[in-house]
Design a protein around this motif. Structure first.
Motif, mmCIF file in Angstrom:
data_model
loop_
_atom_site.group_PDB
_atom_site.id
_atom_site.type_symbol
_atom_site.label_atom_id
_atom_site.label_comp_id
_atom_site.label_asym_id
_atom_site.label_seq_id
_atom_site.Cartn_x
_atom_site.Cartn_y
_atom_site.Cartn_z
ATOM 1 N N PRO A 1 42.413 33.573 -9.763
ATOM 2 C CA PRO A 1 41.076 33.173 -11.218
ATOM 3 C C PRO A 1 40.288 34.434 -10.476
ATOM 4 O O PRO A 1 39.839 34.337 -10.186
ATOM 5 C CB PRO A 1 40.410 31.382 -10.657
ATOM 6 N N GLU A 2 39.011 34.618 -11.986
ATOM 7 C CA GLU A 2 38.798 35.766 -11.676
ATOM 8 C C GLU A 2 38.061 35.574 -10.702
ATOM 9 O O GLU A 2 37.215 36.378 -9.830
ATOM 10 C CB GLU A 2 37.803 35.757 -13.097
ATOM 11 N N SER A 3 37.065 34.472 -10.534
ATOM 12 C CA SER A 3 36.031 34.311 -9.259
ATOM 13 C C SER A 3 36.433 34.507 -7.757
ATOM 14 O O SER A 3 35.711 34.688 -7.282
ATOM 15 C CB SER A 3 35.439 33.183 -9.861
ATOM 16 N N GLY A 4 37.832 34.517 -7.695
ATOM 17 C CA GLY A 4 38.808 35.282 -6.542
ATOM 18 C C GLY A 4 38.779 35.790 -6.464
ATOM 19 O O GLY A 4 39.036 36.590 -5.108
ATOM 20 N N LEU A 5 38.922 37.133 -6.930
ATOM 21 C CA LEU A 5 38.425 38.659 -7.240
ATOM 22 C C LEU A 5 37.880 39.176 -6.448
ATOM 23 O O LEU A 5 36.543 39.011 -7.100
ATOM 24 C CB LEU A 5 39.677 39.058 -8.238
ATOM 25 N N ILE A 6 37.552 40.587 -6.436
ATOM 26 C CA ILE A 6 36.340 40.929 -5.727
ATOM 27 C C ILE A 6 35.922 41.593 -7.264
ATOM 28 O O ILE A 6 36.494 42.585 -7.657
ATOM 29 C CB ILE A 6 37.230 42.147 -4.835
ATOM 30 N N PRO A 7 34.470 41.456 -7.886
ATOM 31 C CA PRO A 7 34.287 42.565 -8.476
ATOM 32 C C PRO A 7 34.799 43.484 -8.955
ATOM 33 O O PRO A 7 34.318 44.324 -7.824
ATOM 34 C CB PRO A 7 32.763 41.579 -8.814
ATOM 35 N N ASP A 8 34.649 44.556 -9.830
ATOM 36 C CA ASP A 8 34.097 45.953 -10.015
ATOM 37 C C ASP A 8 33.276 46.232 -10.116
ATOM 38 O O ASP A 8 31.566 45.517 -9.966
ATOM 39 C CB ASP A 8 35.338 46.255 -10.950
ATOM 40 N N LEU A 9 33.066 48.144 -9.573
ATOM 41 C CA LEU A 9 32.031 48.519 -9.536
ATOM 42 C C LEU A 9 31.710 49.315 -10.124
ATOM 43 O O LEU A 9 30.468 50.252 -10.250
ATOM 44 C CB LEU A 9 32.052 49.426 -7.910
ATOM 45 N N ASN A 10 31.615 48.951 -11.821
ATOM 46 C CA ASN A 10 31.630 49.437 -12.945
ATOM 47 C C ASN A 10 29.800 49.698 -13.096
ATOM 48 O O ASN A 10 29.212 50.727 -13.606
ATOM 49 C CB ASN A 10 31.903 49.594 -13.767
ATOM 50 N N SER A 11 28.936 48.924 -12.583
ATOM 51 C CA SER A 11 28.042 48.548 -13.148
ATOM 52 C C SER A 11 26.916 50.133 -11.630
ATOM 53 O O SER A 11 25.980 49.843 -12.280
ATOM 54 C CB SER A 11 26.949 47.290 -13.039
ATOM 55 N N VAL A 12 28.055 49.845 -10.354
ATOM 56 C CA VAL A 12 27.172 50.587 -10.017
ATOM 57 C C VAL A 12 27.184 52.043 -10.208
ATOM 58 O O VAL A 12 26.520 52.650 -10.167
ATOM 59 C CB VAL A 12 27.455 49.733 -8.472
ATOM 60 N N LEU A 13 28.710 52.219 -10.907
ATOM 61 C CA LEU A 13 28.765 53.679 -11.356
ATOM 62 C C LEU A 13 27.399 54.033 -12.218
ATOM 63 O O LEU A 13 27.041 55.038 -12.701
ATOM 64 C CB LEU A 13 30.121 53.460 -11.300
ATOM 65 N N GLU A 14 27.616 52.941 -13.400
ATOM 66 C CA GLU A 14 26.879 53.294 -14.277
ATOM 67 C C GLU A 14 25.370 53.393 -14.285
ATOM 68 O O GLU A 14 24.785 54.377 -15.565
ATOM 69 C CB GLU A 14 27.243 52.355 -15.697
ATOM 70 N N PHE A 15 24.605 52.986 -12.830
ATOM 71 C CA PHE A 15 23.443 53.144 -13.094
ATOM 72 C C PHE A 15 22.996 54.404 -12.506
ATOM 73 O O PHE A 15 22.109 55.104 -13.117
ATOM 74 C CB PHE A 15 23.237 52.027 -11.583
#
Lengths: 378, 415
Positions: A183-197
């Protein structure tokens, strides 16, 4: 002796730079012979790599390479060759993906559970080779080669069919089969938001893998363990002079098993990058990261920061060469030759540099001794 | 007990082995374990392993560990296929040997001249070789008709021959009688099984297989009965002693490692020949170089032992190819159980209680697996050789003796 320290640093840096230059020169010659323009080819690769999306790909590729490099380096620090990283990470990723999907845990706990299972499987499989070495005297190079084959063409090939689930249908007609999706909740989230910051929005649906954080933690842990703990001291001592270490009270057999277990635990994390990206263990996973990890560890001189550079170089070659298919400047396969040449040239250059350093040390020691007047005979 | 000559002892072992196979396949109502096709296919699978193992023998007897056998074999497959397609089958073999030899030369330059660690250099060659062949494929194979970046057109072979009288081959235009085939058809217990296996080894064998088999006595003679062999071996045992004798140790190490690569290249040429695949496919060596290394260790760094190891590892691969219903691999697991039982008895007579218990436990697991299942997963037979090597090493690693200076860095004039 500032002068000699400066020369030392120069010698350390000179070797990998010479290896890189040599490899670029060799591949340029190959390209010229095959009728391609090396300047255009490398130019295309460089300009392709300067795009943000390509950089994300390079980082995604460098992450598992770095982890594999650290896994190999842990063994190298005490002269153990863990050739078996390939088998360890594939087996670990398969079991972790399956158990991760089977056991029902909320969000973060599931992420931790998957990582722990992966590390445990890798550690156990690698530790087996360590136990064989200390109890039966079987060289770890041989046993890990055999265990690789048993894991990859035996256990993994069998279990991946036994545990096969529907898998997800990717864009287009190509579907990839594999184990039950996590399930999606069990995967490590991507870091796009950090990068896009820091930069602009990442396009083309690229995702910067969250395993990058784990890789950095692994690198930090490796640095602290080797350089700041008693275990690390024992590890390095056993690598430099096993007999002296044993006389100094280092339990040799326990060190071998611990080093293999640690190396395998880190190796277990290599496949996590792919699992977190795909969401399950695919029937045809990326292979050979362990062998490339050996190359990365060698090029990076087993140093936590050096391995970062080495992993980035290999990832850059892998990813940025993709553009050659479209520009047609050269065959993209040239980078595989480059990787092979780099690693061969690097090990030769390190060996030459090591000998040069030894000679210099001997000379400066002789000079220092020359200052002391021998005692006059009474 | 009176000393029996080695050849007789080994023949006896082989006869006992066939007896076990015959008995076991009776339980499973199959005859594939001792069919002529099985030994034929065993030989085909054994030849590349044997050649790689002999290659490893030359390098390690000269004191250089060669993990790069796999990479050199990959070079052999590509150049063997390309040479055979463009210039003809024998040229393919020549080019494969030269390409493998070049790989060996590279390993020698790194390890002997520059003193790089042998394992590291070997790993580097294993990374470099597939890169080279990939690049060459993209540049050259794609221009051939029927070729692509991962495969070549059909590769022609050098031809086969059948031994006259024993295997029914032709003498001139006259077809001689087929002696072993005749016995095999009688269905006499054991005798027919041995004849059937022997017929497989004599029918339609490739000239390269014949060369590989003849290499075994030749290498034994060369390394143990000539001055060259003595000098090569001293480089692997005690290079400083060789140096004191005035031997150019570097040169002998170079010769050993280059021959090692050349033999691996020949193994590659055999893999792409119609005997096994008849085509070059990327990644088709599937670790045979490593299995060759395993055969070398299994054979205790001796030519006859390497042959034994190659045949033993080739057998399950050959069986697996013909075993569509999984019954043969099911029978083999009982053979394994019997083998482990023999190890247990052997260990017990030497008062190694731990070993005996371990072998017995493993043997019981194998026997239990045999009784509780009807067929085995098809992957089992692919990994059986590796499992055998591990088990052999677990019980006999202490009895193996590798060359004393094998894998050590040697610098002229240093200790």
């Amino acid at each position: 002796m500032n002068f000699s320290l400066g020369r030392r640093i120069l010698l350390t840096l000179a070797a990998p730079v010479v290896a890189l230059v040599f490899s670029v020169a060799m591949s340029s010659i190959v390209l010229l012979i095959s009728g391609s323009n090396p300047v255009a080819a490398f130019g295309d690769m460089m300009s392709h790599a300067s795009r943000l999306e390509t950089m994300v790909d390079i980082l995604n590729r460098a992450t598992p390479l770095y982890i594999a490099g650290v896994a190999v380096a842990i063994g190298f620090r005490m002269n153990l060759f863990n050739i078996g990283v390939d088998g360890q990470y594939l087996l670990a990723a398969l079991v972790a993906a399956h158990l991760g999907a089977m056991v029902n845990l909320p969000g973060v706990l599931r992420i931790v559970w998957i990582l722990v299972v992966a590390m445990a499987v890798g550690a156990a499989y690698s530790g087996f080779a360590g136990v064989l070495k200390v109890t039966r005297g079987i060289n770890e190079v041989i046993s890990t080669i055999m265990l690789n084959a048993i894991a990859i063409s035996g256990i993994v090939a069998y279990l991946v069919r036994e545990w096969q689930a529907g898998g997800e249908i990717l864009s287009g007609s190509a579907s990839r089969v594999g184990t039950t999706p996590i399930p999606e909740s069990g995967l490590i989230p991507d870091l796009n938001s950090v990068l896009e910051f820091f930069t602009r929005e990442v396009g083309q649906g690229k995702e910067l893998t969250g395993m990058l954080v784990i890789a950095i933690l692994v690198g930090l842990g490796y640095h602290i363990l080797v350089n700041r703990t008693r275990f690390g001291f024992d590890l390095r001592a056993s690598g430099i002079n096993p007999f002296a270490a044993q006389v100094g009270g280092v339990p040799a057999k326990r060190m071998v098993v611990s080093a293999m277990v640690l190396s395998g635990a880190v190796a277990g994390l290599v496949g996590m990058a792919e699992i977190n990206q795909v969401g399950f263990f695919p029937a045809n996973p990326i292979r050979g990261l362990g062998f490339t990890g050996i190359a990365v560890a060698l090029l990076g001189r087993n140093h936590p920061a050096g391995i970062i550079l080495a992993a980035l170089i290999f990832a850059f070659l892998d990813i940025s060469s993709g553009v050659l298919q479209f520009t047609g400047a050269a065959s993209r396969e040239i980078v595989v030759i480059m990787q092979g040449v780099i690693i061969l040239a690097a090990v030769v250059a390190y060996e030459v540099a090591r000998r040069a350093r030894e000679r210099q040390e001997a000379r400066s020691a002789a000079e220092a001794l020359g200052d002391i007047k021998p005692l006059e005979a009474a | 007990m009176a000393k029996i000559p080695a050849w007789l002892r080994w023949s006896l072992y082989a006869a006992v082995g066939v007896l076990v196979l015959t008995t076991v396949q009776g339980f499973d109502d199959t005859d594939s374990l001792t069919a002529a096709g099985s030994s034929q296919s065993m030989l085909r699978w054994a030849v590349p392993i044997l050649l790689a193992g002999l290659g490893g023998l030359f390098a390690e007897r000269a004191g250089v560990v060669n993990i790069g056998l796999e990479g050199m074999m990959i070079l052999g497959t590509w150049f063997g296929a390309w040479g055979a397609v463009v210039y003809g089958p024998w040229w393919g073999i020549v080019l494969a040997v030269l390409a493998g030899g070049m790989g060996g030369l590279l390993h020698a330059i790194a390890t002997v001249t520059f003193g790089v660690d042998h394992i590291i250099s070997g790993v580097a060659i294993n990374i470099l070789a597939p890169g080279i062949t990939r690049f060459l494929s993209s540049e050259i194979l794609t221009t051939l008709e029927g070729g692509s970046i991962t495969q070549s057109p059909r590769v022609p072979g050098v031809g086969t021959f059948t031994v006259p009288i024993f295997g029914g081959g032709n003498i001139g235009t006259w077809q001689s009688p087929d002696f072993f085939g005749w016995i095999a058809a009688r269905e006499w217990f054991l005798v027919s099984d041995i004849a059937s296996l022997a017929k497989g080894l004599m029918t339609r064998i490739s000239w390269v297989s014949l060369i590989a088999l003849l290499l075994v006595p030749f290498v034994a003679w060369l390394l143990w009965r000539t001055r060259f062999g003595l000098r090569l071996r001293i480089c692997g045992e005690r290079p400083q002693a060789g140096e004191a004798q005035g031997i150019n140790v570097y040169r002998y190490k170079y010769i050993g490692v280059v021959i090692s690569g050349a033999l691996s290249g020949l193994a590659g040429a055999f893999i792409v020949s119609p005997e096994l695949s008849g085509i070059y496919l990327e990644g088709q060596t599937t670790g045979r170089g490593f299995i060759g290394l395993a055969a070398l260790i299994f054979g205790n760094w001796r030519p006859l032992g390497v042959l034994g190891g190659a045949l033993l590892f080739g057998y399950p691969f050959g069986i697996g190819l013909r075993d569509l219903d999984g019954s043969a691999s099911h029978s083999l697991i009982l053979v394994n159980a019997i083998g482990l039982g023999a190890v247990a008895i052997w260990a017990a007579t030497r008062r190694k209680r731990g070993d005996a218990a371990l072998a017995l436990a493993l043997g019981l697991v194998a026997a239990g697996w045999y009784l509780l299942s009807d067929t085995l997963p098809d992957v089992w037979i692919n990994i059986l050789p590796f499992v055998i090597v591990l088990i052999v090493l677990i019980f006999f690693a202490q009895r193996l003796r590798m060359p004393a200076a094998d894998g050590l860095r040697y610098r002229r004039g240093e200790h």
